[in-house]
Motif scaffolding. Structure first.
Motif, mmCIF file in Angstrom:
data_model
loop_
_atom_site.group_PDB
_atom_site.id
_atom_site.type_symbol
_atom_site.label_atom_id
_atom_site.label_comp_id
_atom_site.label_asym_id
_atom_site.label_seq_id
_atom_site.Cartn_x
_atom_site.Cartn_y
_atom_site.Cartn_z
ATOM 1 N N ASP A 191 19.775 6.593 -9.747
ATOM 2 C CA ASP A 191 20.094 5.440 -8.738
ATOM 3 C C ASP A 191 18.497 4.731 -8.797
ATOM 4 O OD1 ASP A 191 21.340 3.441 -7.189
ATOM 5 O OD2 ASP A 191 20.498 4.733 -5.343
ATOM 6 N N ALA A 192 18.257 3.362 -8.632
ATOM 7 C CA ALA A 192 17.316 2.904 -8.458
ATOM 8 C C ALA A 192 16.256 3.369 -7.210
ATOM 9 C CB ALA A 192 17.569 1.237 -8.171
ATOM 10 N N ARG A 193 17.173 3.760 -6.236
ATOM 11 C CA ARG A 193 16.370 4.373 -4.966
ATOM 12 C C ARG A 193 15.925 5.724 -5.230
ATOM 13 N NH1 ARG A 193 17.173 0.438 -1.332
ATOM 14 N NH2 ARG A 193 19.129 -0.677 -1.224
ATOM 15 N N ASP A 194 16.604 6.476 -6.244
ATOM 16 C CA ASP A 194 15.918 7.522 -6.597
ATOM 17 C C ASP A 194 14.668 7.616 -7.645
ATOM 18 O OD1 ASP A 194 17.985 8.982 -5.308
ATOM 19 O OD2 ASP A 194 19.194 9.089 -6.913
ATOM 20 N N ILE A 195 14.567 6.483 -8.275
ATOM 21 C CA ILE A 195 13.472 6.435 -9.001
ATOM 22 C C ILE A 195 12.194 5.533 -8.449
ATOM 23 C CG2 ILE A 195 12.705 4.826 -10.979
ATOM 24 C CD1 ILE A 195 15.503 4.896 -12.296
ATOM 25 N N ILE A 196 12.457 4.746 -7.617
ATOM 26 C CA ILE A 196 11.397 4.336 -6.836
ATOM 27 C C ILE A 196 11.108 4.967 -5.505
ATOM 28 C CG2 ILE A 196 10.288 1.992 -5.543
ATOM 29 C CD1 ILE A 196 10.512 2.256 -8.622
ATOM 30 N N ILE A 197 10.158 5.952 -5.173
ATOM 31 C CA ILE A 197 9.983 6.590 -4.033
ATOM 32 C C ILE A 197 9.457 6.106 -2.862
ATOM 33 C CG2 ILE A 197 9.081 8.688 -3.134
ATOM 34 C CD1 ILE A 197 9.491 9.892 -5.860
ATOM 35 N N ARG A 198 8.301 5.381 -3.043
ATOM 36 C CA ARG A 198 7.742 4.758 -2.145
ATOM 37 C C ARG A 198 6.646 3.638 -2.623
ATOM 38 N NH1 ARG A 198 2.462 6.587 -0.794
ATOM 39 N NH2 ARG A 198 1.846 8.418 -1.982
ATOM 40 N N PRO A 199 6.137 2.838 -1.815
ATOM 41 C CA PRO A 199 4.894 1.896 -2.532
ATOM 42 C C PRO A 199 3.631 2.475 -1.876
ATOM 43 C CG PRO A 199 5.952 0.953 -0.329
ATOM 44 C CD PRO A 199 6.669 2.037 -0.663
ATOM 45 N N VAL A 200 2.886 2.190 -2.738
ATOM 46 C CA VAL A 200 1.526 2.987 -2.808
ATOM 47 C C VAL A 200 0.563 1.785 -1.988
ATOM 48 C CG1 VAL A 200 -0.532 3.905 -3.657
ATOM 49 C CG2 VAL A 200 1.726 4.535 -4.472
ATOM 50 N N ILE A 201 -0.262 2.023 -0.899
ATOM 51 C CA ILE A 201 -0.828 1.086 0.011
ATOM 52 C C ILE A 201 -2.084 1.508 0.089
ATOM 53 C CG2 ILE A 201 -0.846 -0.286 2.089
ATOM 54 C CD1 ILE A 201 1.615 -0.605 0.601
ATOM 55 N N THR A 202 -3.097 0.906 -1.086
ATOM 56 C CA THR A 202 -4.518 1.201 -0.823
ATOM 57 C C THR A 202 -5.203 0.076 -1.156
ATOM 58 O OG1 THR A 202 -4.620 1.727 -3.241
ATOM 59 C CG2 THR A 202 -4.039 3.491 -1.980
ATOM 60 N N GLU A 203 -6.677 0.020 -0.819
ATOM 61 C CA GLU A 203 -7.177 -1.153 -1.146
ATOM 62 C C GLU A 203 -7.250 -1.895 -2.678
ATOM 63 O OE1 GLU A 203 -11.594 -0.864 0.047
ATOM 64 O OE2 GLU A 203 -11.010 0.033 1.830
ATOM 65 N N HIS A 204 -7.142 -0.966 -3.554
ATOM 66 C CA HIS A 204 -7.026 -1.223 -5.053
ATOM 67 C C HIS A 204 -5.796 -1.732 -5.317
ATOM 68 C CE1 HIS A 204 -7.044 -0.318 -9.393
ATOM 69 N NE2 HIS A 204 -8.355 -0.793 -9.285
ATOM 70 N N SER A 205 -4.746 -1.430 -4.706
ATOM 71 C CA SER A 205 -3.273 -1.779 -4.857
ATOM 72 C C SER A 205 -3.342 -3.379 -4.338
ATOM 73 C CB SER A 205 -2.178 -0.823 -4.265
ATOM 74 O OG SER A 205 -2.218 -0.771 -2.966
ATOM 75 N N TYR A 206 -3.989 -3.366 -3.234
ATOM 76 C CA TYR A 206 -3.987 -4.777 -2.439
ATOM 77 C C TYR A 206 -4.871 -5.786 -3.326
ATOM 78 C CZ TYR A 206 -1.634 -4.182 1.989
ATOM 79 O OH TYR A 206 -0.681 -4.087 2.747
ATOM 80 N N ASP A 207 -5.737 -5.268 -3.850
ATOM 81 C CA ASP A 207 -6.447 -6.251 -4.980
ATOM 82 C C ASP A 207 -5.629 -6.651 -6.155
ATOM 83 O OD1 ASP A 207 -8.705 -6.112 -3.416
ATOM 84 O OD2 ASP A 207 -9.625 -4.530 -4.505
ATOM 85 N N GLY A 208 -4.636 -5.953 -6.541
ATOM 86 C CA GLY A 208 -4.047 -6.074 -7.622
ATOM 87 C C GLY A 208 -2.637 -6.976 -7.315
ATOM 88 N N MET A 209 -2.285 -7.273 -6.148
ATOM 89 C CA MET A 209 -1.231 -8.009 -5.406
ATOM 90 C C MET A 209 -1.443 -9.497 -5.647
ATOM 91 S SD MET A 209 -0.002 -6.206 -2.062
ATOM 92 C CE MET A 209 0.136 -4.460 -1.718
ATOM 93 N N GLU A 210 -2.833 -9.575 -5.700
ATOM 94 C CA GLU A 210 -3.165 -11.110 -6.157
ATOM 95 C C GLU A 210 -2.645 -11.689 -7.515
ATOM 96 O OE1 GLU A 210 -7.345 -11.908 -5.553
ATOM 97 O OE2 GLU A 210 -7.290 -10.721 -3.636
ATOM 98 N N TYR A 211 -2.662 -10.513 -8.230
ATOM 99 C CA TYR A 211 -2.288 -11.108 -9.719
ATOM 100 C C TYR A 211 -0.888 -10.604 -10.096
ATOM 101 C CZ TYR A 211 -7.186 -11.071 -9.815
ATOM 102 O OH TYR A 211 -8.632 -11.428 -9.345
ATOM 103 N N GLY A 212 -0.159 -10.229 -8.949
ATOM 104 C CA GLY A 212 1.392 -10.042 -9.153
ATOM 105 C C GLY A 212 1.542 -8.424 -9.726
#
Length: 94
Positions: A2-23
C-alpha cells in the motif's frame, strides 16, 4: 504494498527545506521499496506528477547513552522526490 506502507514520514531538515524551492521533497520510505513504487505512492497520496526519484540508504551511526553504553541509530532509506514544475505538496506548504 500500500502507498501508506511505502511512504513512512516526511524528513524535515534545513537541507530538505532548501530543496522545496526546486520541487524536491524528502521522505523516509520502506527499505524494500524501489523507485517506481515510491513514485507511484507519492502520486497516489499527494496527487502530483513525479518527475524523478533519488534514493539512498542511510547507515546507522554510533550513539552513546547512559555512561559508557553504546548503541546505534536505526538504518533507514531516504527518497528525494522531484515533482513537476508548478506543483507542490501541501503537507510542506510554507
Amino acid at each position: 504494498m500500500d502507498a501508506r506502507d511505502i511512504i513512512i514520514r516526511p524528513v524535515i531538515t534545513e537541507h530538505s527545506y532548501d530543496g522545496m524551492e526546486y520541487g524536491v521533497y524528502t521522505f523516509e520510505v520502506a527499505k524494500e521499496a524501489n523507485k517506481i513504487e515510491i513514485a507511484k505512492a507519492v502520486e497516489e497520496l499527494f496527487d502530483v506528477k513525479v518527475v524523478k526519484v533519488n534514493t539512498m540508504n542511510v547507515k546507522p551511526k554510533p550513539k552513546r547513552f547512559r555512561y559508557n553504553q553504546t548503541g546505534y541509530t536505526k538504518a533507514w532509506k531516504k527518497a528525494m522526490v522531484t515533482v513537476a514544475e508548478g506543483q507542490s505538496i501541501e503537507l510542506f506548504a510554507q
